[in-house]
Design a protein around this motif. Structure first.
Motif, PDB file in Angstrom:
ATOM      1  N   GLY A 114       7.461   8.762  11.268  1.00 17.63           N
ATOM      2  CA  GLY A 114       7.377   8.387  12.672  1.00 17.63           C
ATOM      3  C   GLY A 114       5.966   8.096  13.139  1.00 17.63           C
ATOM      4  O   GLY A 114       5.764   7.594  14.248  1.00 17.63           O
ATOM      5  N   THR A 115       4.975   8.378  12.298  1.00 19.59           N
ATOM      6  CA  THR A 115       3.599   7.996  12.628  1.00 19.59           C
ATOM      7  C   THR A 115       3.450   6.475  12.646  1.00 19.59           C
ATOM      8  O   THR A 115       2.641   5.936  13.413  1.00 19.59           O
ATOM      9  N   ALA A 116       4.236   5.768  11.825  1.00 16.83           N
ATOM     10  CA  ALA A 116       4.071   4.315  11.697  1.00 16.83           C
ATOM     11  C   ALA A 116       4.297   3.557  13.007  1.00 16.83           C
ATOM     12  O   ALA A 116       3.467   2.723  13.382  1.00 16.83           O
ATOM     13  N   PRO A 117       5.388   3.787  13.756  1.00 10.42           N
ATOM     14  CA  PRO A 117       5.564   3.059  15.017  1.00 10.42           C
ATOM     15  C   PRO A 117       4.518   3.396  16.075  1.00 10.42           C
ATOM     16  O   PRO A 117       4.350   2.650  17.038  1.00 10.42           O
ATOM     17  N   LEU A 118       3.814   4.532  15.897  1.00  9.88           N
ATOM     18  CA  LEU A 118       2.782   4.944  16.850  1.00  9.88           C
ATOM     19  C   LEU A 118       1.373   4.566  16.391  1.00  9.88           C
ATOM     20  O   LEU A 118       0.403   4.800  17.124  1.00  9.88           O
ATOM     21  N   LEU A 119       1.253   3.998  15.197  1.00 11.95           N
ATOM     22  CA  LEU A 119      -0.066   3.727  14.629  1.00 11.95           C
ATOM     23  C   LEU A 119      -0.925   2.875  15.551  1.00 11.95           C
ATOM     24  O   LEU A 119      -2.097   3.174  15.793  1.00 11.95           O
ATOM     25  N   ARG A 120      -0.349   1.817  16.096  1.00  8.39           N
ATOM     26  CA  ARG A 120      -1.130   0.914  16.942  1.00  8.39           C
ATOM     27  C   ARG A 120      -1.565   1.579  18.249  1.00  8.39           C
ATOM     28  O   ARG A 120      -2.562   1.178  18.852  1.00  8.39           O
TER      29      ARG A 120
ATOM     30  N   GLU B  33       2.081  14.296   2.562  1.00  8.68           N
ATOM     31  CA  GLU B  33       2.977  13.387   3.271  1.00  8.68           C
ATOM     32  C   GLU B  33       2.421  12.930   4.623  1.00  8.68           C
ATOM     33  O   GLU B  33       3.096  12.209   5.356  1.00  8.68           O
ATOM     34  N   LEU B  34       1.193  13.328   4.937  1.00  6.64           N
ATOM     35  CA  LEU B  34       0.545  12.816   6.141  1.00  6.64           C
ATOM     36  C   LEU B  34       0.136  11.367   5.900  1.00  6.64           C
ATOM     37  O   LEU B  34      -0.534  11.059   4.916  1.00  6.64           O
ATOM     38  N   ILE B  35       0.545  10.468   6.775  1.00  8.34           N
ATOM     39  CA  ILE B  35       0.207   9.056   6.589  1.00  8.34           C
ATOM     40  C   ILE B  35      -0.729   8.579   7.702  1.00  8.34           C
ATOM     41  O   ILE B  35      -0.651   9.046   8.834  1.00  8.34           O
ATOM     42  N   PHE B  36      -1.626   7.676   7.347  1.00 10.27           N
ATOM     43  CA  PHE B  36      -2.600   7.072   8.268  1.00 10.27           C
ATOM     44  C   PHE B  36      -3.564   8.101   8.867  1.00 10.27           C
ATOM     45  O   PHE B  36      -4.217   7.826   9.876  1.00 10.27           O
ATOM     46  N   HIS B  37      -3.676   9.263   8.230  1.00 11.58           N
ATOM     47  CA  HIS B  37      -4.493  10.333   8.802  1.00 11.58           C
ATOM     48  C   HIS B  37      -5.968   9.943   8.902  1.00 11.58           C
ATOM     49  O   HIS B  37      -6.592  10.049   9.971  1.00 11.58           O
ATOM     50  N   LYS B  38      -6.545   9.483   7.797  1.00  5.82           N
ATOM     51  CA  LYS B  38      -7.975   9.140   7.788  1.00  5.82           C
ATOM     52  C   LYS B  38      -8.274   8.016   8.777  1.00  5.82           C
ATOM     53  O   LYS B  38      -9.257   8.070   9.540  1.00  5.82           O
TER      54      LYS B  38
ATOM     55  N   VAL C 123       0.847  -1.193   0.000  1.00  2.69           N
ATOM     56  CA  VAL C 123       0.000   0.000   0.000  1.00  2.69           C
ATOM     57  C   VAL C 123       0.880   1.238   0.000  1.00  2.69           C
ATOM     58  O   VAL C 123       1.738   1.407   0.878  1.00  2.69           O
ATOM     59  N   LYS C 124       0.669   2.128  -0.960  1.00  2.00           N
ATOM     60  CA  LYS C 124       1.411   3.393  -1.015  1.00  2.00           C
ATOM     61  C   LYS C 124       0.691   4.399  -0.125  1.00  2.00           C
ATOM     62  O   LYS C 124      -0.433   4.808  -0.421  1.00  2.00           O
ATOM     63  N   GLU C 125       1.328   4.786   0.970  1.00  6.07           N
ATOM     64  CA  GLU C 125       0.709   5.682   1.943  1.00  6.07           C
ATOM     65  C   GLU C 125       0.886   7.153   1.582  1.00  6.07           C
ATOM     66  O   GLU C 125       0.028   7.986   1.884  1.00  6.07           O
ATOM     67  N   SER C 126       2.005   7.483   0.941  1.00  8.82           N
ATOM     68  CA  SER C 126       2.327   8.844   0.527  1.00  8.82           C
ATOM     69  C   SER C 126       3.383   8.740  -0.569  1.00  8.82           C
ATOM     70  O   SER C 126       3.855   7.639  -0.870  1.00  8.82           O
ATOM     71  N   PRO C 127       3.789   9.849  -1.189  1.00 11.98           N
ATOM     72  CA  PRO C 127       4.806   9.749  -2.250  1.00 11.98           C
ATOM     73  C   PRO C 127       6.079   9.030  -1.834  1.00 11.98           C
ATOM     74  O   PRO C 127       6.727   8.395  -2.660  1.00 11.98           O
ATOM     75  N   GLY C 128       6.463   9.086  -0.553  1.00 13.26           N
ATOM     76  CA  GLY C 128       7.722   8.463  -0.141  1.00 13.26           C
ATOM     77  C   GLY C 128       7.596   7.339   0.859  1.00 13.26           C
ATOM     78  O   GLY C 128       8.608   6.819   1.326  1.00 13.26           O
ATOM     79  N   VAL C 129       6.360   6.941   1.184  1.00 14.34           N
ATOM     80  CA  VAL C 129       6.147   5.944   2.241  1.00 14.34           C
ATOM     81  C   VAL C 129       5.216   4.838   1.750  1.00 14.34           C
ATOM     82  O   VAL C 129       4.163   5.121   1.166  1.00 14.34           O
ATOM     83  N   THR C 130       5.603   3.595   2.008  1.00  8.36           N
ATOM     84  CA  THR C 130       4.856   2.416   1.559  1.00  8.36           C
ATOM     85  C   THR C 130       4.731   1.425   2.704  1.00  8.36           C
ATOM     86  O   THR C 130       5.675   1.233   3.473  1.00  8.36           O
ATOM     87  N   THR C 131       3.562   0.784   2.820  1.00 10.73           N
ATOM     88  CA  THR C 131       3.366  -0.284   3.793  1.00 10.73           C
ATOM     89  C   THR C 131       3.346  -1.624   3.081  1.00 10.73           C
ATOM     90  O   THR C 131       2.649  -1.788   2.065  1.00 10.73           O
TER      91      THR C 131
END
Length: 253
Positions: free
Chosen positions: A103-109, A128-133, A15-23
């Motif tokens: 750094g949002t990724a390690p805090l997602l859970r 570049e905001l990820i996991f916002h929604k 999953v492409k989360e933003s232009p520079g970040v992928t899950t």
């Protein structure tokens, strides 16, 4: 798993989360405390530390050879996973989560699994905001962007001016070192360091405290063995935000 050997996993979704970040999701869940990390082996390239954004996924910011290879991988391809390693966040009561960029990724859970969370999220731009929604559906999210394209115009530490820190029992932080240093400084001035925890990231070769490449000044603590979660109090006089280290562990200002 056999002692010290990676478990082979198969990629199931990218999953492409933003232009520079992928899950990258895989076909196995790893029981872990929120904040722990795994060593990810990319055959023929490198083995690198990655936080688990989900129990069965890692979220990658493309910065080097291994991460460039990771974000280009497709469902059906294989990875090696060692771990989880390190400690996790000690979470209780009302939680304030503060993230910058990937750094949002390690805090997602934290935002998805804990019941009473305020999430301060920073990025350079709205794109570049990820996991916002996803996070807004679970907790109170407040946004800062460097260019003002979403939320507060400025760094995420600026959002702390609107927050009564006395209301929170736990404060967790993850992001680029300069961002975390600025948050640490605010928390120190407002006498809130004792309830803060920071997720540190360093280059690692072993993940278990043997190679020493992730040691931090001045106390010689290893991010892999003694972290990656450190109390704010323990970081006051550390190297955090003062200089970087390269893959050999050498200082780079």
């Amino acid at each position: 798993m056999a002692e010290g050997l990676p478990v082979t996993v198969t990629i199931t979704k990218v999953v492409k989360e933003s232009p520079g970040v992928t899950t990258v999701f895989f076909d196995r869940e790893f029981e872990s405390c929120i904040g722990q990390f795994v060593m990810v082996w990319v055959e023929g390239t490198d083995e690198i530390p990655m936080a688990l954004s989900y129990k069965n996924a890692i979220t990658i910011q493309r910065v080097g050879d291994a991460t460039t290879r990771l974000v280009a991988m497709k469902p059906g391809e294989k990875l090696g996973i060692r771990g989880p390693f390190g400690n996790g966040f000690r979470l209780h009561g009302k939680i304030l989560a503060i993230s910058g960029g990937a750094g949002t990724a390690p805090l997602l859970r934290v935002g998805l699994e804990c019941p009473d969370v305020t999430f301060l999220m920073g990025a350079r731009t709205a794109d570049e905001l990820i996991f916002h929604k996803m996070l807004t559906e679970k907790c109170d999210v407040r946004v800062a962007t460097d260019d003002g394209s979403a939320g507060f115009h400025g760094y995420v530490a600026g959002l702390l001016d609107e927050i009564s820190l006395d209301e929170y029992d736990t404060i967790v932080v993850c992001g680029p070192d300069p961002m975390m240093r600025s948050v640490l400084s605010v928390l120190q001035k407002r006498s809130s360091l004792e309830k803060s925890q920071f997720s540190m990231h360093r280059y690692m070769k072993c993940g278990v405290g043997v190679c020493g490449s992730c040691c931090m000044d001045p106390d010689g603590l290893c991010v892999c063995r003694d972290g990656p979660i450190f109390s704010g109090l323990s970081l006051q006089n550390s190297e955090l935000g003062k200089y970087h280290r390269n893959a050999a562990g050498l200082k780079e200002k």
